[in-house]
Design a protein around this motif. Structure first.
Motif, PDB file in Angstrom:
ATOM      1  N   THR A  31      50.203  30.707 128.154  1.00 33.01           N
ATOM      2  CA  THR A  31      51.832  30.724 127.912  1.00 33.01           C
ATOM      3  C   THR A  31      52.550  29.809 127.835  1.00 33.01           C
ATOM      4  N   ILE A  32      52.303  28.610 128.671  1.00 33.35           N
ATOM      5  CA  ILE A  32      52.916  27.453 128.943  1.00 33.35           C
ATOM      6  C   ILE A  32      52.718  26.660 127.656  1.00 33.35           C
ATOM      7  N   HIS A  33      51.803  26.493 127.170  1.00 31.22           N
ATOM      8  CA  HIS A  33      51.349  25.478 125.864  1.00 31.22           C
ATOM      9  C   HIS A  33      51.336  26.265 124.705  1.00 31.22           C
ATOM     10  N   HIS A  34      50.974  27.716 124.421  1.00 33.08           N
ATOM     11  CA  HIS A  34      51.027  28.370 123.219  1.00 33.08           C
ATOM     12  C   HIS A  34      52.074  29.669 123.255  1.00 33.08           C
ATOM     13  N   LYS A  35      52.596  29.780 122.102  1.00 27.93           N
ATOM     14  CA  LYS A  35      53.518  30.897 121.900  1.00 27.93           C
ATOM     15  C   LYS A  35      52.746  32.303 121.594  1.00 27.93           C
ATOM     16  N   VAL A  36      52.177  32.709 122.574  1.00 33.83           N
ATOM     17  CA  VAL A  36      51.318  33.863 122.375  1.00 33.83           C
ATOM     18  C   VAL A  36      52.009  35.209 123.293  1.00 33.83           C
ATOM     19  N   SER A  37      51.450  36.485 122.901  1.00 34.40           N
ATOM     20  CA  SER A  37      51.938  37.627 123.569  1.00 34.40           C
ATOM     21  C   SER A  37      51.293  37.675 124.895  1.00 34.40           C
ATOM     22  N   LYS A  38      51.691  38.390 125.712  1.00 33.34           N
ATOM     23  CA  LYS A  38      50.972  38.683 126.990  1.00 33.34           C
ATOM     24  C   LYS A  38      49.352  39.465 126.638  1.00 33.34           C
ATOM     25  N   LYS A  39      49.567  40.289 125.578  1.00 36.65           N
ATOM     26  CA  LYS A  39      48.305  40.909 125.347  1.00 36.65           C
ATOM     27  C   LYS A  39      47.125  39.829 124.815  1.00 36.65           C
ATOM     28  N   GLU A  40      47.815  38.838 123.985  1.00 38.46           N
ATOM     29  CA  GLU A  40      46.728  37.970 123.647  1.00 38.46           C
ATOM     30  C   GLU A  40      46.444  36.866 124.751  1.00 38.46           C
ATOM     31  N   ALA A  41      47.458  36.754 125.445  1.00 40.14           N
ATOM     32  CA  ALA A  41      46.935  35.868 126.554  1.00 40.14           C
ATOM     33  C   ALA A  41      45.870  36.431 127.612  1.00 40.14           C
ATOM     34  N   LYS A  42      46.184  37.842 127.909  1.00 36.31           N
ATOM     35  CA  LYS A  42      45.079  38.236 128.558  1.00 36.31           C
ATOM     36  C   LYS A  42      43.720  38.478 127.817  1.00 36.31           C
ATOM     37  N   LYS A  43      43.689  38.611 126.458  1.00 32.37           N
ATOM     38  CA  LYS A  43      42.543  38.831 125.867  1.00 32.37           C
ATOM     39  C   LYS A  43      41.558  37.328 125.859  1.00 32.37           C
ATOM     40  N   ARG A  44      42.533  36.282 125.733  1.00 32.80           N
ATOM     41  CA  ARG A  44      42.070  34.792 125.708  1.00 32.80           C
ATOM     42  C   ARG A  44      41.594  34.586 127.214  1.00 32.80           C
ATOM     43  N   SER A  45      42.158  35.001 128.246  1.00 29.72           N
ATOM     44  CA  SER A  45      41.674  34.870 129.656  1.00 29.72           C
ATOM     45  C   SER A  45      40.403  35.503 130.022  1.00 29.72           C
ATOM     46  N   ILE A  46      40.293  36.628 129.501  1.00 31.71           N
ATOM     47  CA  ILE A  46      39.249  37.306 129.735  1.00 31.71           C
ATOM     48  C   ILE A  46      37.731  36.848 128.958  1.00 31.71           C
ATOM     49  N   ASP A  47      38.105  36.485 127.743  1.00 29.82           N
ATOM     50  CA  ASP A  47      37.060  35.913 127.103  1.00 29.82           C
ATOM     51  C   ASP A  47      36.785  34.419 127.783  1.00 29.82           C
ATOM     52  N   MET A  48      37.544  33.567 128.271  1.00 24.70           N
ATOM     53  CA  MET A  48      37.105  32.574 128.853  1.00 24.70           C
ATOM     54  C   MET A  48      36.556  32.716 130.348  1.00 24.70           C
ATOM     55  N   ILE A  49      36.872  34.028 131.018  1.00 23.55           N
ATOM     56  CA  ILE A  49      36.168  34.381 132.334  1.00 23.55           C
ATOM     57  C   ILE A  49      34.814  34.583 131.826  1.00 23.55           C
ATOM     58  N   LYS A  50      34.533  35.181 130.545  1.00 20.93           N
ATOM     59  CA  LYS A  50      33.129  35.501 130.407  1.00 20.93           C
ATOM     60  C   LYS A  50      32.344  34.326 129.625  1.00 20.93           C
ATOM     61  N   LEU A  51      33.151  33.262 129.301  1.00 20.74           N
ATOM     62  CA  LEU A  51      32.528  31.956 128.649  1.00 20.74           C
ATOM     63  C   LEU A  51      32.069  31.223 129.942  1.00 20.74           C
ATOM     64  N   VAL A  52      32.686  31.558 131.088  1.00 17.87           N
ATOM     65  CA  VAL A  52      32.139  30.425 132.358  1.00 17.87           C
ATOM     66  C   VAL A  52      30.982  31.371 133.010  1.00 17.87           C
ATOM     67  N   GLY A  53      30.811  32.314 132.400  1.00 21.40           N
ATOM     68  CA  GLY A  53      29.374  33.043 133.004  1.00 21.40           C
ATOM     69  C   GLY A  53      29.519  33.942 134.401  1.00 21.40           C
ATOM     70  N   ILE A  54      30.847  34.647 134.529  1.00 23.73           N
ATOM     71  CA  ILE A  54      31.223  35.559 135.341  1.00 23.73           C
ATOM     72  C   ILE A  54      31.370  36.799 134.742  1.00 23.73           C
ATOM     73  N   PRO A  55      30.382  38.010 135.218  1.00 22.33           N
ATOM     74  CA  PRO A  55      30.321  39.176 134.979  1.00 22.33           C
ATOM     75  C   PRO A  55      31.692  40.070 135.258  1.00 22.33           C
ATOM     76  N   ARG A  56      31.504  41.116 134.755  1.00 26.50           N
ATOM     77  CA  ARG A  56      32.914  42.030 134.843  1.00 26.50           C
ATOM     78  C   ARG A  56      33.989  41.432 134.809  1.00 26.50           C
ATOM     79  N   ALA A  57      34.294  40.714 133.668  1.00 29.62           N
ATOM     80  CA  ALA A  57      35.486  39.761 133.322  1.00 29.62           C
ATOM     81  C   ALA A  57      36.754  40.818 133.567  1.00 29.62           C
TER      82      ALA A  57
END
Length: 328
Positions: A120-146
């Motif tokens: 949210t600091i670097h991109h103008k996105v909604s909280k919902k979109e920021a949450k989706k990107r965060s969960i996708d990133m958690i998955k990308l770094v190989g952590i289960p149950r994101a």
């Protein structure tokens, strides 16, 4: 040749400590190109972390002072930027994985908030979109149950998982340069290997340039394309990784290579470089390694040696290197 992303030019950084000056980084110059892994190696106190913190502009001024030199990020000298302008570049152009994830993560904020905040600091996105990107990133770094991890606190995660979260935070805005400062410190060997594999995969997927800070030569051998050896705040040797390991030329680099344990069954005492690193408050006006060097000569006291070209892309700062780079 790939694009030059970072360039250090004759950087000198000092700290004022109790009315005395500590010379932490002394005339450091190097560059990082797109997609390259640059390894910076040296013992504790050699200036590795101060160099990386300078690229992030995270040193408190004072007590730190940028005495001279420049640091170019995408052609712009970041030492001339205001704090507000630099803040826009942290996370989006350059990001950092710190040594200890437990102290780097905020213990009273959930993991999801800490990742989403960067977005949210670097991109103008909604909280919902920021949450989706965060969960996708958690998955990308190989952590289960994101989804579950998103709502967890740092103390609920293992050391390896916290380090993965630090990588997720650093990479969530796709920075061009990732600084990894001792990224495997305090992790067991299996987790270390997983973290290094993860960093390599992220580099391949995202094309990120990496500055790898470590004292572990094994990590350098596995990860780096190009290597810089630092001693007492100064670059004493730099070359491609195979060249450094197969043909070290500076006496300090040679000593580091000799101090590595091997699997060859040699039961003799592990080699260590004699003596101590010079006091950064009282650096000599000649070769900093002189007092510990087993090859020192009278000529080594005539001043601080400049980097001498050994061969293509291989340099060492040593007076006993001949014109062709020989110090045999």
């Amino acid at each position: 040749m790939s694009k030059k992303i970072v360039e250090f030019k004759n950087l000198c950084v000092s700290f004022k400590v109790e009315e005395r000056i500590v010379n932490a980084v002394n005339d450091v110059s190097f560059e990082i190109r797109q997609g390259e892994v640059l390894g910076i190696v040296g013992e504790s106190g050699c200036g590795k972390s101060v160099t990386s913190m300078s690229l992030m502009r995270l040193l408190a001024v004072p007590p730190a002072k940028y005495e001279s030199g420049s640091i170019y990020l995408n052609g712009i000298d970041i030492l001339t930027l205001s704090e507000e302008e630099m803040r826009k570049r942290r996370g989006s152009e350059v990001a950092m994985i710190f040594q200890e994830p437990m102290t780097s993560l905020n213990p009273v904020m959930k993991i999801g908030y800490q990742i989403s905040e960067v977005i949210t600091i670097h991109h103008k996105v909604s909280k919902k979109e920021a949450k989706k990107r965060s969960i996708d990133m958690i998955k990308l770094v190989g952590i289960p149950r994101a989804e579950s991890i998103y709502d967890s606190y740092p103390h609920e995660l293992s050391g390896g998982m916290r380090q993965r979260i630090m990588i997720a935070i650093a990479l969530v805005c796709n920075p061009q340069v990732l600084i990894a400062d001792e990224p495997t410190t305090a992790l067991d060997v299996t987790i270390q290997a997983q973290i290094l594999d993860l960093i390599k995969n992220m580099r391949e997927k995202l094309g990120t340039s990496i500055m790898m800070i470590t004292h572990d030569l094994g990590v350098i051998a596995e990860m780096a394309d190009y290597v810089i050896v630092m001693y007492a705040g100064k670059v004493v040797e730099k070359a491609k990784v195979r060249e450094i390991f197969n043909n070290p030329r500076h006496p300090y680099t040679i000593g580091l290579m000799k101090s590595k344990p091997t699997f060859e069954g040699n039961t003799s005492k592990l080699y260590s470089i004699p003596g101590q690193v010079p006091n950064p408050m009282e650096l000599p006006n000649y070769c900093y390694f002189y007092d510990r060097c087993d090859r020192r000569q009278d000529t080594c006291k005539k001043g601080i040696p400049e980097l001498v070209k050994v061969n293509d892309a291989h340099y060492a700062s040593c007076y006993i290197l001949g014109k062709e780079g020989n110090n045999e």
